[in-house]
Structure formats: C-alpha cells, structure tokens
Design a protein around this motif. Structure first.
Motif, PDB file in Angstrom:
ATOM      1  N   LEU A 290       5.925  -8.561  -8.825  1.00 39.36           N
ATOM      2  CA  LEU A 290       4.544  -8.938  -8.503  1.00 39.36           C
ATOM      3  C   LEU A 290       3.953  -9.766  -9.630  1.00 39.36           C
ATOM      4  O   LEU A 290       4.517  -9.859 -10.716  1.00 39.36           O
ATOM      5  N   ARG A 291       2.830 -10.382  -9.321  1.00 38.18           N
ATOM      6  CA  ARG A 291       2.062 -11.114 -10.322  1.00 38.18           C
ATOM      7  C   ARG A 291       0.696 -10.467 -10.401  1.00 38.18           C
ATOM      8  O   ARG A 291       0.183  -9.968  -9.401  1.00 38.18           O
ATOM      9  N   VAL A 292       0.112 -10.492 -11.570  1.00 38.97           N
ATOM     10  CA  VAL A 292      -1.271 -10.040 -11.707  1.00 38.97           C
ATOM     11  C   VAL A 292      -2.104 -11.270 -12.021  1.00 38.97           C
ATOM     12  O   VAL A 292      -1.805 -12.002 -12.965  1.00 38.97           O
ATOM     13  N   GLU A 293      -3.100 -11.506 -11.208  1.00 38.44           N
ATOM     14  CA  GLU A 293      -4.000 -12.636 -11.486  1.00 38.44           C
ATOM     15  C   GLU A 293      -4.894 -12.251 -12.655  1.00 38.44           C
ATOM     16  O   GLU A 293      -5.720 -11.350 -12.535  1.00 38.44           O
ATOM     17  N   HIS A 294      -4.714 -12.959 -13.732  1.00 41.28           N
ATOM     18  CA  HIS A 294      -5.382 -12.556 -14.966  1.00 41.28           C
ATOM     19  C   HIS A 294      -6.910 -12.574 -14.834  1.00 41.28           C
ATOM     20  O   HIS A 294      -7.595 -11.667 -15.306  1.00 41.28           O
ATOM     21  N   GLU A 295      -7.450 -13.583 -14.188  1.00 47.82           N
ATOM     22  CA  GLU A 295      -8.915 -13.707 -14.157  1.00 47.82           C
ATOM     23  C   GLU A 295      -9.582 -12.720 -13.202  1.00 47.82           C
ATOM     24  O   GLU A 295     -10.735 -12.374 -13.370  1.00 47.82           O
ATOM     25  N   THR A 296      -8.857 -12.322 -12.151  1.00 42.33           N
ATOM     26  CA  THR A 296      -9.486 -11.465 -11.139  1.00 42.33           C
ATOM     27  C   THR A 296      -8.921 -10.053 -11.126  1.00 42.33           C
ATOM     28  O   THR A 296      -9.563  -9.142 -10.620  1.00 42.33           O
ATOM     29  N   GLY A 297      -7.741  -9.870 -11.648  1.00 38.19           N
ATOM     30  CA  GLY A 297      -7.096  -8.566 -11.572  1.00 38.19           C
ATOM     31  C   GLY A 297      -6.400  -8.329 -10.238  1.00 38.19           C
ATOM     32  O   GLY A 297      -5.843  -7.250 -10.009  1.00 38.19           O
ATOM     33  N   HIS A 298      -6.405  -9.309  -9.356  1.00 34.29           N
ATOM     34  CA  HIS A 298      -5.702  -9.121  -8.081  1.00 34.29           C
ATOM     35  C   HIS A 298      -4.196  -9.055  -8.311  1.00 34.29           C
ATOM     36  O   HIS A 298      -3.645  -9.818  -9.098  1.00 34.29           O
ATOM     37  N   ILE A 299      -3.560  -8.145  -7.578  1.00 36.80           N
ATOM     38  CA  ILE A 299      -2.115  -7.991  -7.655  1.00 36.80           C
ATOM     39  C   ILE A 299      -1.504  -8.758  -6.484  1.00 36.80           C
ATOM     40  O   ILE A 299      -1.925  -8.570  -5.341  1.00 36.80           O
ATOM     41  N   ARG A 300      -0.549  -9.624  -6.765  1.00 36.45           N
ATOM     42  CA  ARG A 300       0.111 -10.414  -5.708  1.00 36.45           C
ATOM     43  C   ARG A 300       1.550  -9.953  -5.575  1.00 36.45           C
ATOM     44  O   ARG A 300       2.358 -10.162  -6.480  1.00 36.45           O
ATOM     45  N   LEU A 301       1.836  -9.324  -4.439  1.00 34.60           N
ATOM     46  CA  LEU A 301       3.165  -8.739  -4.257  1.00 34.60           C
ATOM     47  C   LEU A 301       4.185  -9.818  -3.917  1.00 34.60           C
ATOM     48  O   LEU A 301       3.952 -10.634  -3.033  1.00 34.60           O
ATOM     49  N   GLY A 302       5.287  -9.785  -4.614  1.00 32.55           N
ATOM     50  CA  GLY A 302       6.353 -10.741  -4.345  1.00 32.55           C
ATOM     51  C   GLY A 302       7.457 -10.104  -3.523  1.00 32.55           C
ATOM     52  O   GLY A 302       7.213  -9.532  -2.459  1.00 32.55           O
ATOM     53  N   ARG A 303       8.650 -10.168  -4.029  1.00 34.33           N
ATOM     54  CA  ARG A 303       9.821  -9.614  -3.354  1.00 34.33           C
ATOM     55  C   ARG A 303       9.846  -8.108  -3.457  1.00 34.33           C
ATOM     56  O   ARG A 303       9.624  -7.572  -4.536  1.00 34.33           O
ATOM     57  N   VAL A 304      10.127  -7.424  -2.367  1.00 40.54           N
ATOM     58  CA  VAL A 304      10.305  -5.969  -2.424  1.00 40.54           C
ATOM     59  C   VAL A 304      11.685  -5.668  -1.850  1.00 40.54           C
ATOM     60  O   VAL A 304      12.036  -6.155  -0.770  1.00 40.54           O
ATOM     61  N   VAL A 305      12.462  -4.890  -2.594  1.00 39.01           N
ATOM     62  CA  VAL A 305      13.803  -4.518  -2.133  1.00 39.01           C
ATOM     63  C   VAL A 305      13.894  -3.001  -2.139  1.00 39.01           C
ATOM     64  O   VAL A 305      13.584  -2.360  -3.138  1.00 39.01           O
ATOM     65  N   ALA A 306      14.291  -2.443  -1.010  1.00 42.83           N
ATOM     66  CA  ALA A 306      14.411  -0.988  -0.927  1.00 42.83           C
ATOM     67  C   ALA A 306      15.837  -0.619  -0.558  1.00 42.83           C
ATOM     68  O   ALA A 306      16.523  -1.356   0.151  1.00 42.83           O
ATOM     69  N   ALA A 307      16.279   0.531  -1.053  1.00 44.83           N
ATOM     70  CA  ALA A 307      17.543   1.104  -0.613  1.00 44.83           C
ATOM     71  C   ALA A 307      17.235   2.496  -0.104  1.00 44.83           C
ATOM     72  O   ALA A 307      16.400   3.206  -0.682  1.00 44.83           O
ATOM     73  N   VAL A 308      17.894   2.878   0.998  1.00 45.62           N
ATOM     74  CA  VAL A 308      17.576   4.167   1.603  1.00 45.62           C
ATOM     75  C   VAL A 308      18.846   4.834   2.115  1.00 45.62           C
ATOM     76  O   VAL A 308      19.762   4.174   2.588  1.00 45.62           O
ATOM     77  N   ASP A 309      18.871   6.148   1.956  1.00 38.69           N
ATOM     78  CA  ASP A 309      19.957   6.973   2.495  1.00 38.69           C
ATOM     79  C   ASP A 309      19.298   7.994   3.416  1.00 38.69           C
ATOM     80  O   ASP A 309      18.585   8.873   2.955  1.00 38.69           O
ATOM     81  N   SER A 310      19.519   7.825   4.710  1.00 43.02           N
ATOM     82  CA  SER A 310      18.909   8.703   5.713  1.00 43.02           C
ATOM     83  C   SER A 310      19.939   9.618   6.351  1.00 43.02           C
ATOM     84  O   SER A 310      19.743  10.105   7.463  1.00 43.02           O
ATOM     85  N   GLY A 311      21.081   9.787   5.685  1.00 40.46           N
ATOM     86  CA  GLY A 311      22.147  10.562   6.315  1.00 40.46           C
ATOM     87  C   GLY A 311      22.760   9.744   7.449  1.00 40.46           C
ATOM     88  O   GLY A 311      22.791   8.512   7.387  1.00 40.46           O
ATOM     89  N   GLN A 312      23.249  10.437   8.474  1.00 39.32           N
ATOM     90  CA  GLN A 312      23.775   9.717   9.646  1.00 39.32           C
ATOM     91  C   GLN A 312      22.685   8.818  10.201  1.00 39.32           C
ATOM     92  O   GLN A 312      21.575   9.261  10.501  1.00 39.32           O
ATOM     93  N   VAL A 313      22.993   7.561  10.341  1.00 41.35           N
ATOM     94  CA  VAL A 313      22.021   6.603  10.858  1.00 41.35           C
ATOM     95  C   VAL A 313      22.090   6.597  12.382  1.00 41.35           C
ATOM     96  O   VAL A 313      23.182   6.543  12.949  1.00 41.35           O
ATOM     97  N   VAL A 314      20.966   6.682  13.031  1.00 32.17           N
ATOM     98  CA  VAL A 314      20.964   6.540  14.484  1.00 32.17           C
ATOM     99  C   VAL A 314      20.609   5.108  14.843  1.00 32.17           C
ATOM    100  O   VAL A 314      21.390   4.384  15.427  1.00 32.17           O
TER     101      VAL A 314
END
Ligand code: FES
Ligand code: FES
Lengths: 727, 150, 419
Positions: free
Chosen positions: A596-620
């Motif tokens: 993410l980036r933080v806009e210095h002047e406003t404090g707004h957070i700008r979300l960039g790439r999000v990568v998740a990994a998940v283990d749900s057991g047997q996948v349906v």
C-alpha cells in the motif's frame, strides 16, 4: 472439544440456549451434524423417479453454500447436480443445525451431507447387489444408476422405493477416494447467481404473496424511549392505510402498498412523541469505560517452559470501535397468521432458534410458529434479520389471514442493528538475544458476541411491548470457538504465555455477532504485535513468523503467500505488510501479504496488490473459497480504514451511508489474488471469516512500513494516520 | 393513472404521482431487479436506466417519467455485462448486483472503452458490502472486451 | 478556493472579444514599464525547524494552496489543475520542491516576491488567479512558514500544461499594467478599534484565506471590485454569498455557527458547504480551532443580525419534491432528525439567484472518502431542465418569502451546459 458435546451444545452453554438434544454418550460420534440428526432421511430422500432431495439446516447467505452442498451430494451419490433439489433451513422440513455462523456450514452440514449421501449410495449399491445377485465390489455407479459388470443396470429411484432410509447413519462412511473426485475440488458456477443477474425472485425482499400487505415499524428513536399519547387518527385516514398497530411503545403501520406504508410511517414519526433518556455512553471515552467495567476473567491458556533470557520487552494496546454489519439491503420478513399458525419467511441465520424467540414474543407454542428461510442481502453476522421477523409477526397478528411484508428503512437498519463490539487487547511480550519470543502476556476485554435471539426476551421489540419478557443475561462463548476471545490463543509456539479473556457482562451499546467476532481484533493485535516484536528483534516479519510456527500447514500457507507476493526478506520501506492466522485455530488458515501507499498530505491509505494464501482442507468449490476470501479482504479493508459507529448520549448518529461511510470502488485494492493449498481428503475447514483479522493486521503492518508509524486503534482513518505521521 | 414505458412496454399504473419509480417497478410491475437499499440515493442498488442514463429509481417520482424510456435488468435480455458478471461469478449475496449491472451497462453504452479509473469512478456511486468489488471490476473490464481477472 | 472566477456581471455582458480588446488596451499601456530580475537559484534543500513547517502547513490550509495546486492525492502540490476564467484557462503550477518543474530552486526571497508581487523566480509575471493581491498582506514570518512547508514536500517532477489564453493575454507583460491598477502592496494593518482575535481573524480571512477571491464581485478585468469586499461573488457558476450585511442567511450567523461551519463543513442552522466551498471547509478542518474561530469572529462582526424569521413552510405537497427530496428533506425525514436544517434556512433557497439551488440539484454533494459528511446524489440524469426549474420554483415559493426567481429554465440550461 469433547467429542460427544455437539457444537450446538457448546453454543447452548454460551448463549444460554437450551437445546433439547440427547447427548448419546454411549455411541461413537457421527460426523458433522449427523451427531444431532442421525437419521439418513432427514438429509436425503430419493423419489421413485430418481430425483433426489437434499436437506440442510444451513442457509445461503451469499457465501455459496447451496452450490457447495450440491457439489458434495452429487459427488458422493453419483447423481447429476441438476437431479438434486436442495432444501435449506425450514422448521418443518430440515434438520435443526442451529445457526449458519462461525464458518461452520461446510464443517457441520457439508460433512453431514457428504457422509449421508455416501452412506445412501452404499445402501443403493447393496440393494442392487442383492437384486442382481452379485458382489457389491463388482458394481459401479454413475448418473443415478447402478451398473453391473454384465451390463445390467438399475436406477436409484427403483432401488430407493424398496429401501428404508429412515435409519440412523453409521458413525463411519466409505467415502470416495478424493483422487477420483470430479465435482468436489472443481469450480462450479453458483446456482443462485443467474436469478440475481436477471431480476428473478432471489430474496425475501422479492416475495409477493397473494393479498400481501406492506408494513413499516416506527422504531423508538433511542434505547428505552417511551411512546407518549398522540393522535394516530389522521394517519389511519391516509390513503391505503389498513391499520396502525400500537402496543405499549411498539408502533407500526400496515398499508396496501409499500410507498403508502412508508408515507404513513413518516407521518407517524412526525406525530409520535417520545420520552427519551440519555442511555448511551460518551463515545469519546467508551473504550476506557469498557476497560473499567466489572469483568469476569476467563483464563484461555497458560504455557510455562524453558526459555532464553529476555533482552527486549514490548507492550501495546490495540482497540476497535463499535462497527456495523451494514447490509446493503435492509432486513425484511414476510409473515402470515393463518389457521392458528404463524408462518414467517425470514433471512435469519437460525430458523429454529428464531422460531422459539418468535413464539415467546407472541406467547404461542413453538409448534404454531413455522420459520422458512429465504435468502436476504448479505448479513455478516447477527444483524436485523431476526428483529424484522419480530415486526412481521407482531403486525401479521394484527391483520390475521393477510400476509404482511415488512422491510426496515435504511436509517432503521443503521441505528437499530446490534453492532460488532468495541474491544481492547493489551499485550506484553519479550524476545531473547536469539530473536525468539520467550514471554507473551495477553488480555482481551469485550462484551458478548452472541445476543442471537432464542427466547422472546432477546427480540428488539420486547422492551417496547407492554409486558416485556425476561431478558437472559449476556454470556461468553467458551473456547475453543470463543466470542471476544476468539483467536486470542496464539497459533505460535511460545515457551511462556498467558492469555486471559475479560468478559464484560454490562453492555453500554447493544452488540452481537459480527463476522469473525473477537478474531478481528485479536488477530489484528497478535499479528501487529508479532511485527513489533520482529522489528524489536531485527527480524524479517515473515521469517519471524515461520520461526515461531510448529504447525506445518500454517508454515505452508505463510510461505505460499510470501512466495506468490514476491516477499523479499529484509526489504523495508516500501509499504509491504504481512499477517497470518488460522481462524479460531480450528478453521481455515489464511495468510495475507499486501502493498500500500500512504498519502503523506492526507493520511489516506491506498491499497495496492493483495495476495492471500488459504488452506481450507478438502476444497469443494475453489472459486467459492476465492470469492469468500476476496470479500473478506475488501470488507475488512473497509472496517479497518474507515468504520466507526457514531453516537451521542441518546441516539446513534450513523444513520445512513453518509454518516457511516464504507469502502467504495475508487478505494478498492489494485488487485487481489487468492492461492489455495490443496488438501484432498482432509476435513473441510470453514473459510468465510478467515480473512478478516489478517487483512486488518496486514494493513497496519504495511502502514508501519510505508510511513514509519504504528497504528493500534482501528479504524486507521486518514486523520489518524495524518496525525501520526505529522506534517 | 400514471403512464410509463418500461423495457419498451407501455404500462398504466394506479400509483400516486409522488411514488418513486422503485416501488412502482417492484410492487406494481412485479419486477425484482431494482432493489431498495437506502431510499436516500446513497447506495445505487435501485439503479435503472432512463433515456440512456443511470438513475436512482428510489428518488425518481413516477410523475417525471412521461415520455421517457425506463430500462431495468429484466429488459437487458442477457447483455454482455450480464454474461461477464456470470463468467466472473461476480456476486456474493448479490443484492447490489442488479444495480451494478445497470450502472455498468450505462457506462459501456456511453464509453465502450473505459479506463480502469473511469470504471472505478463510475461505479463508486454503488455500494457493495460483501466486498465483491474486484470481481465486479473484472466483469466490467471483460464486458468492455478488456479481459477479465485483475 | 477552487477558483478565482474572473467573471463579473459587467464582464458577462461584454463579448469575449471585446473584453480581450479592452484588457489589451488598458494593460499594454502600463506593461512595458517594468522589468523584474531573476532571483538566483538555490541549490540543495534547506533545513527548517519543525514548528515552522507545522505552522506553514496550517497557513497553507487556510490559504487553500492544495485546492488548486493538487489534482492527484498521490502527487500533492504537483499541480495541473486548470482554473477556468472568462479569459481562458490558467493552470496551477507545480509548487513542490522539485528543482526543475517545481519551486525547488526558489529562495525564500523569490517565494516572497511571488506571494507579494506575483512575480516568479525568473522574473515573469504570474496570473492573479494566484491570489497575490491578498497574499501581499501576509507577514514575512507567515510567508517564511509556508515556504518551509512547501520546500519540505516531496519533490514531484511534473510540468503544468500550458495556459489557454488568447493573445495578448498570453503575454505576461500585460500583467504589469494590471498590477499597477489593482495590486496595492503593503502589509496588513490591524484595526485598533477591534480586539486581537478579530484582527487575527481579519488577517487570516483577507491576507491568507483570500475569501474575497470568490465572495467579492469582480470587474471587467477580473479584479475584485474596490469598496465591495465580500459583498457576494461567484465561483465556477456557484453563487458565493455575501459575507457581510447583504448575507441572505435566514438565521444570523454567529461566531459559533460560523466556526462550526468553517471547521466541519456543516452547521445545523445553515446546512452543508457545497460546490467549491467544500474544498475550503475540508482544508479548514486541518487548521487549529482557535484560528478558525478568529476567522469566524471577524466574519460574524460584518454579518447582519436579522430578527429571527419564523419560517412558515407552505407545503404544497409537490409530488416531485415528495418523491425525490422528501426522503431526506421532508418533515421528520431521517436526515432532518439527525440535525440537518429545514430548507427554509438554506442560504441557497433564500439567495437572490437560483444558481446555488440549481447547482445542488444537478450536482449534489459528492461523497468524501471515509468521511462522515453530508452527501447528496446528483439529479442531473433524473430530472429534465424543466423539472429542475419547477422544483427550484417550488422550493423558493415553499421555503422562502423572497420573490420568485425569474428565468429559471434558462438558468438551469446554462448551468447544466457549463458542467
Ligand atoms: S436505494 Fe436508491 S440509492 Fe440506495
Ligand atoms: S454482493 Fe452482497 S452487497 Fe454486493
């Protein structure tokens, strides 16, 4: 968990819910919800024409459960999906599976249906073997048909006509070899989506019964407000108005058309006079208030062991405010009193408990209340779905015979739903010279996370009625599920640790279950603090986590997220954050890496790439898992960046989306990728809530990396971020 | 009696002239697509298309509609946007989705090659609480012939 | 302030060509006289005390630097915003510390000269879209603080697009003549008849906040009309109401209500900031309460003190109002229950021109990311020009006792066209 104690038994203790299930201590446990409802024909029936009906006590909440259950049943039975009718929660037709909550649907119902359908297939094959006079092993099944090696075949319908499925399931089933699965583990388009894309009837909001009336309730403007006398006469004379319903401080109006009901509701709101009291706490100091209220201390864990000498000790406090479910569609229910039975179409998460609550409210025996689940807008926990059913039955009782549809207004939903609880977590930890955590002391302070109604006293309307029913005291949900303490037990292996949950019975603000319950704050706190300790130890956050994990599946998920993200150890200052949790330490594993980036002047957070990994057991349904995790990531981003319920001493001020802003498209992440660790043959692990906590912490950790500031109080709003980074 | 044209068909409905189009569509014409989400013009779940423009039907009294063409999701007849939403499985609860499809359809009719920024800005008037945003964006890109997944 | 809208009633009546000709005639005369030297570039970045930077940030917020000089939050102060004027579009420049495209090479003296005289470091005239006729009164100390603030912003390499101005206005030298006529240099002079708070507020309003840039009418050459300060102007086709005796507000603006409004963009007795004013109140939210309050003290002292008018609402039960507006603005609608005032108190509804009402109906109030703030959807696609005009007329007759507006359909068409 004690194998003979059902989850519902535990919830029963937790919520004070009394459920009349015999606990069969003498029998081996059956899998999933077969424990409570063992009879095979409670789950599956096969008609003479071969059509299959599968029953589940769980409900579709937009999580795709219908599709996943169909995949499971079709897979184990060898029946085409199109041949199966799925009946979801209905107090006259389906098993009682309690609430559809806690990411339990696949674990409870999916497991039950998988085993029941496998056993039914076994019975069908056995019947065919007897008929053909051949050994069971020589038979194969496909397309609702059993085939013998010599070419003879017989349809399931024919076989089933001679079978008695009203038998208890065996504790163990012969499941297919996961390597042969054709449907489970494969993406399948959701069965509920076509209607939603074409304007087909899809929701309880879309119901139109013959002769149906439209109603609106007039909510008390603040908790405990008393309705004073006023003249409802002019409103009764308004066009289309059928009746003004008044019982004590409970007020509602019924009309022929919806817009007429809304106009009459507005007129009633203008005419009604209320006596209000300042019953809400001071928002500015509410966390301190909660921290100081009397609490019941519940030990969660104590670990004592050998460890190196601490060289660095850190301490931090993490907090979250009251947050809203904020369904896009305000809650709705349809009810009709006919032939002495009150029928209610509802998007509740628990038809059976709601039946008891409504029966209490109406002073009717439960047999005279029939609750049928019909999908609503996504609820994300205990929102107003149950309460609006309370309106529907009270109003329907006043116009016997006529179906009545009630939908809440936006401001009613915003100001009257039970919120997610404000919480405080305090943690102290130490690392030794080698960078290992040697000490961990964690406390969490919270109200209950479960005020789901199972008796009339818990319905919103109760307090407004002339003779309110007793209200059961709030109760904690015990571990391993936990309420406020959910996920307060670290998954990491620390030599010394102490975790205590401080359960606060007194509720300054009405709260109940919001998606992931206490796990949101606990994971936020633990995973933020892990980064703080890693920084203290001069370690890379991912490597630091791996160093403290013993669970191989956990390590695999952490490593996969880091690898797919392209995490480079030791690289700092680019706004990258990482976090991981296993939901409840029982459900799905989920790790998130993001930029993410933080806009210095406003404090707004700008979300960039999000990568998740998940283990749900047997996948349906892998696409269903991805959809759930993506949704959790975006929703948790909204919670974490923006959300706080605002109130003054009398009223909630977050009345609509302008007063309770949530994430809009412009602020959505640049991209989200979800990677699934395949675990064929492993038990299903609930996934629906696994992403909330990790997302919150990953954001805070990335903000630390991007802007050099550590924020510990959710939301990480732009003004707070700006104040922290300074000019 | 109010006269209005919805999905190319003329209707006469017995509704008071101040009735917002949303309730006429749902309660008088039996159409489900436009949803009540807020009634305040803040969420977009009631979005329909009037004369080619996306509008919020919850704030559109039927009396302003004479001579104007109303289109709802029921009248799209399986357009590229609907197909793209199905391909991308762009729904969780789906309550917001009909409004999204309508707003996206209006965008692509006016601007067949929108940039990512255009799409996000345009859709920002519609809220989704389930967090289906990435799939919805992918669906709109796909419908615009720009490929799906982000 | 989003705009220095150089369009005046008088100017409007002249054709653009004649305006240009007039401007040229007047300005070229004085234009040749003055030559300004370039000020030597500075190399490297100076260090500033943190308190000075912090004060500079507050003053930059009062002065709305970011409103014109930021178009993209990820590149603050890198400019690019085109400000429409009746003469053409002038683009706000890059005022980050980038040495090539920003003001990285500017010394404090060069910055002070730009603020005081409208001359850039190289000696070229700046267009008075930069409100140097106001900034010229700022103290050395405050200019130094703003300089410290800007010089510590991240450098962004970005050139502003070229201005779109016709000849001869694209010849900056004409501005020398303009300055001779309309720039009156000199420091702010405190008024001893008033207390320190009032004087502080007056200084912030006049020298830094440049409220007059929108709220004072302008002459044909785009200069604020002398003697008519804050008597009402216009910005981007929005009505900028008088901030003195002529204020059409139905309830008196008090120090409290003005301070609340300026700091939060909303006041329960007057409503929400709309249009270009929204950016102003967003900036003022970053300013210390005491400064905003001082501004309120000064402005309130000029406001009329009308006897409270008891507003009788003649609700004609207009179906368009009931269906489109009533959900929020109707009697006991949820928004009114959370403290939003009756439309009868709206300045726009009571204003001499319908522009504010039309603008709000057509454009609404935009949503602000993550901020609990008033929001209203646009009705531009929902209502035809005639329907908007009827609605505006209904609002005027129902919620105000002022005379009906004339020429509503034409006004609606004009404002819609100007989007
Ligand atoms: S229902 Fe119309 S915008 Fe929300
Ligand atoms: S899919 Fe549920 S609100 Fe968007």
């Amino acid at each position: 968990m004690n194998a003979v104690l059902s989850r519902r038994g535990l919830m029963a203790l937790g919520g004070g819910l009394v459920v009349g299930f015999a606990l069969r201590a003498e029998e081996p446990a059956r899998p999933g919800s077969l424990k409570e409802t063992p009879s095979l024909d409670a789950w599956i029936r096969v008609a003479p024409d071969g059509r299959v009906t599968v029953f589940t006590g769980k409900v579709e909440l937009g999580q795709g459960i219908k599709t996943a259950l169909l995949q499971v049943a079709a897979e184990q039975l060898d029946v085409p999906v199109a041949q199966i009718d799925l009946v979801t929660a209905d107090t006259m037709r389906t098993p009682n599976e309690g609430f559809t909550a806690g990411s339990h649907s696949m674990q409870d119902s999916g497991t039950a249906i998988m085993n029941a359908t496998a056993q039914v297939r076994g019975l069908l094959v056995a019947a065919a073997a007897a008929e053909f006079g051949v050994a069971v092993e020589t038979l194969t099944t496909a397309d609702s048909t059993v085939r013998a090696a010599d070419g003879r075949s017989v349809g399931y319908g024919t076989l089933a006509a001679k079978l008695n499925l009203h038998v208890d399931a065996e504790p163990a089933s012969t499941l297919k070899d996961p390597a042969t699965y054709r449907l489970m583990g494969t993406p399948m388009p959701r069965v509920d989506i076509p209607a939603k894309l074409t304007g087909g009837p899809a929701y309880v909001q879309d119901m139109r019964l013959p002769g149906m009336l439209h109603a609106r309730a007039i909510r008390q403007p603040s908790v405990g407000a008393k309705l004073l006398d006023f003249d409802a006469g002019p409103i009764e004379a308004m066009p289309g108005v059928v009746k003004v319903v008044r019982e004590g401080s409970y007020l509602a109006v019924v009309a022929g058309k919806e817009w007429q009901a809304i106009k009459a509701m507005r007129a009633l709101e203008a005419a009604a006079k209320w006596e209000e009291t300042a019953s809400l706490p001071d928002q500015a100091t509410v966390l301190d208030l909660l921290r100081g209220l009397p609490a019941r201390d519940i030990p969660v864990l104590t670990w004592k062991g050998e460890a190196g000498a601490p060289v660095k000790r850190l301490k931090a406090r993490y907090t979250r405010p009251y947050m809203m479910h904020g369904a896009i569609g305000p809650s709705c229910a349809v009810a009709q009193l006919a032939d002495g039975t009150m029928t209610v179409w509802t998007h509740t998460q628990g038809v059976y408990p709601l039946r008891s609550a409504l029966a209490g409210l109406l002073r009717l025996p439960v047999e005279q209340v029939h609750c049928i689940h019909v999908e609503g807008s996504g609820c994300y926990g205990h929102n107003a779905a149950d309460d609006v059913a309370g309106d529907a039955v009270l109003i329907a009782r006043a116009v016997p015979g006529r179906p009545v549809r009630v939908q809440w207004m936006r401001e009613q939903e915003h100001t009257n739903e039970p919120y997610g609880a404000a919480m405080i977590a305090e943690v102290e930890g130490a690392v030794d010279a080698a960078g290992n955590i040697v000490d961990w002391d964690y406390g969490v302070w919270s109200n209950t996370h479960n005020r789901r109604p199972y008796v009339g006293g818990l319905m919103l309307q109760n307090a407004a009625l002339p003779e309110p029913l007793p209200v059961p005291p709030p109760a904690p949900i015990p571990m391993p599920e936990g309420g406020g303490e959910r996920n307060s037990n670290p998954i990491y292996a620390f030599p010394n640790a102490k975790v205590v949950s401080h359960f606060i019975p007194e509720m300054p603000v009405r709260v109940s279950a919001l998606r992931s319950l206490g796990a949101y704050l606990n994971v936020f706190a633990i995973e933020s603090f892990m980064d703080e300790l890693a920084e203290g130890a001069g370690a890379d956050p991912v490597e630091f986590r791996l160093r403290h994990l013993k669970d191989e599946r956990a390590k695999a998920v952490v490593s996969l997220a880091a690898e797919k993200f392209g995490w480079v150890a030791g690289k700092r200052g680019e706004g990258r954050g990482f976090a991981f949790a296993r939901y409840k330490n029982l459900g799905a594993y989920c790790a998130i890496a993001l930029a993410l980036r933080v806009e210095h002047e406003t404090g707004h957070i700008r979300l960039g790439r999000v990568v998740a990994a998940v283990d749900s057991g047997q996948v349906v349904n892998p696409d269903g898992i991805r959809n759930q995790i993506e949704g959790a990531i975006v929703q948790a981003a909204s919670w974490t960046l923006y959300e706080t319920v605002r109130f003054d001493r009398k009223r909630v001020l977050s009345r609509d989306w302008s007063g309770y802003p949530i994430l809009r498209f412009a602020a959505a992440p640049e991209s989200i990728a979800v990677h699934i660790v395949p675990r064929p043959g492993q038990p299903f692990l609930g996934t629906g809530e696994a992403g909330q906590g990790p997302m919150a912490a990953a954001i805070a950790n990335a903000v630390r990396d991007a802007a050099g500031v550590r924020l510990r109080d959710v939301p990480l709003s732009a003004p707070k971020v700006k104040a922290a980074i300074g000019v | 009696m109010i006269r209005l044209t919805v999905n190319g068909q003329q209707h006469e409905v017995d509704a008071e002239p101040d009735t917002p189009l949303l309730y006429v569509l749902r309660d008088d014409l039996g159409l489900n697509g436009a949803k009540f989400g807020c009634g305040l013009g803040q969420c977009g779940s009631c979005t329909v298309i009037v004369d080619g423009q996306p509008v919020l039907s919850c704030l559109m009294p039927v009396s302003v509609l004479s001579g104007r063409q109303v289109r709802t999701i029921e009248g799209l007849g399986g357009n590229a946007v609907q197909h793209a939403f199905a391909e991308e499985q762009a729904a969780q609860c789906g309550y917001c989705i009909a409004g999204m499809v309508m707003r996206a359809t209006a965008l692509l009719e006016q601007n067949p090659h929108p940039s990512e920024h255009d799409i996000r800005e345009h859709l920002s008037l519609n809220l989704c609480r389930c967090g289906t945003h990435m799939r919805i964006l992918a669906a709109v890109r796909r419908a615009a012939g720009q490929g799906g997944k982000s | 302030m989003v705009v220095t809208k150089l369009g005046m009633e008088a100017g409007m009546k002249l054709s653009r060509g004649r305006v240009v000709a007039a401007v040229a005639a007047v300005l070229i005369v004085g234009g040749w006289a003055v030559w300004h030297p370039s000020i030597a570039p500075v190399e490297g970045r100076a260090a500033f005390p943190p308190e000075q930077i912090a004060r500079g940030a507050e003053l930059a917020a009062v002065g709305d630097c970011g409103v014109c000089h930021t178009t993209d939050g990820s590149r603050p102060y890198a400019s690019g915003r085109g400000v429409p004027t009746p003469f053409g579009v002038v683009y706000a420049t890059n005022i980050t510390s980038d040495p090539d495209t920003g003001i990285g090479k500017w010394s404090e003296a060069a910055f002070r000269r730009a603020m005081r005289d409208g001359i850039d470091r190289e000696g070229r005239h700046l267009y008075p879209v930069l409100p140097y006729p106001h900034f010229t009164r700022a103290t050395d100390q405050d200019i130094a603080a703003m300089y410290a603030f800007l010089m510590t912003r991240a450098p962004v390499h970005a050139d502003a697009p070229p201005n779109q101005l016709p000849f001869p206005l694209n010849q900056r030298v004409v501005l020398a003549g303009w300055n001779l006529l309309y720039l009156s240099p000199g420091p702010w002079r405190a008024d001893p008849a008033h207390d320190a708070d009032w004087n502080r507020g007056a200084y912030l309003v006049e020298a830094i906040g440049h409220c007059g840039a929108c709220h004072t009418p302008r002459n044909v050459l785009g200069a604020e009309k002398g003697g008519q300060a804050l008597s009402g102007g216009e910005a981007e086709n929005w009505y900028a109401p008088p901030l003195q005796a002529a204020s059409p507000a139905r309830e008196a603006w008090t120090v409290d209500s003005l301070a609340t409004y300026l700091h939060t963009g909303f006041d329960a007795h007057h409503g929400a900031a709309a249009g270009p004013m929204t950016a102003v109140t967003d900036e003022l939210a970053k300013v210390p309460a005491a400064d905003v309050r001082a501004m309120a003290v000064y402005l309130a002292s000029m406001m009329p003190n009308p006897a409270p008018v008891s507003v009788v609402v003649h609700d004609g039960a207009n179906p368009v109002f009931a269906g489109a507006c009533g959900g929020c603005h109707g009697v006991d609608a949820p928004m009114t229950r959370s403290g939003a005032p009756s439309l009868a108190l709206s300045t726009a509804v009571n204003a001499p021109t319908p522009r504010g009402v039309i603008q709000v109906i057509l454009r609404g109030l935009p949503w602000r990311e993550g901020q609990a703030a008033p929001y209203m959807p646009s009705f531009a696609s929902a209502l035809t020009d005639g329907q908007v005009a009827d609605l505006a007329a209904y609002l005027r007759s129902t919620y105000s006792d002022k005379p009906a507006w004339s020429d509503l359909p034409a006004e609606v068409a004009k404002i819609r066209g100007a989007s």
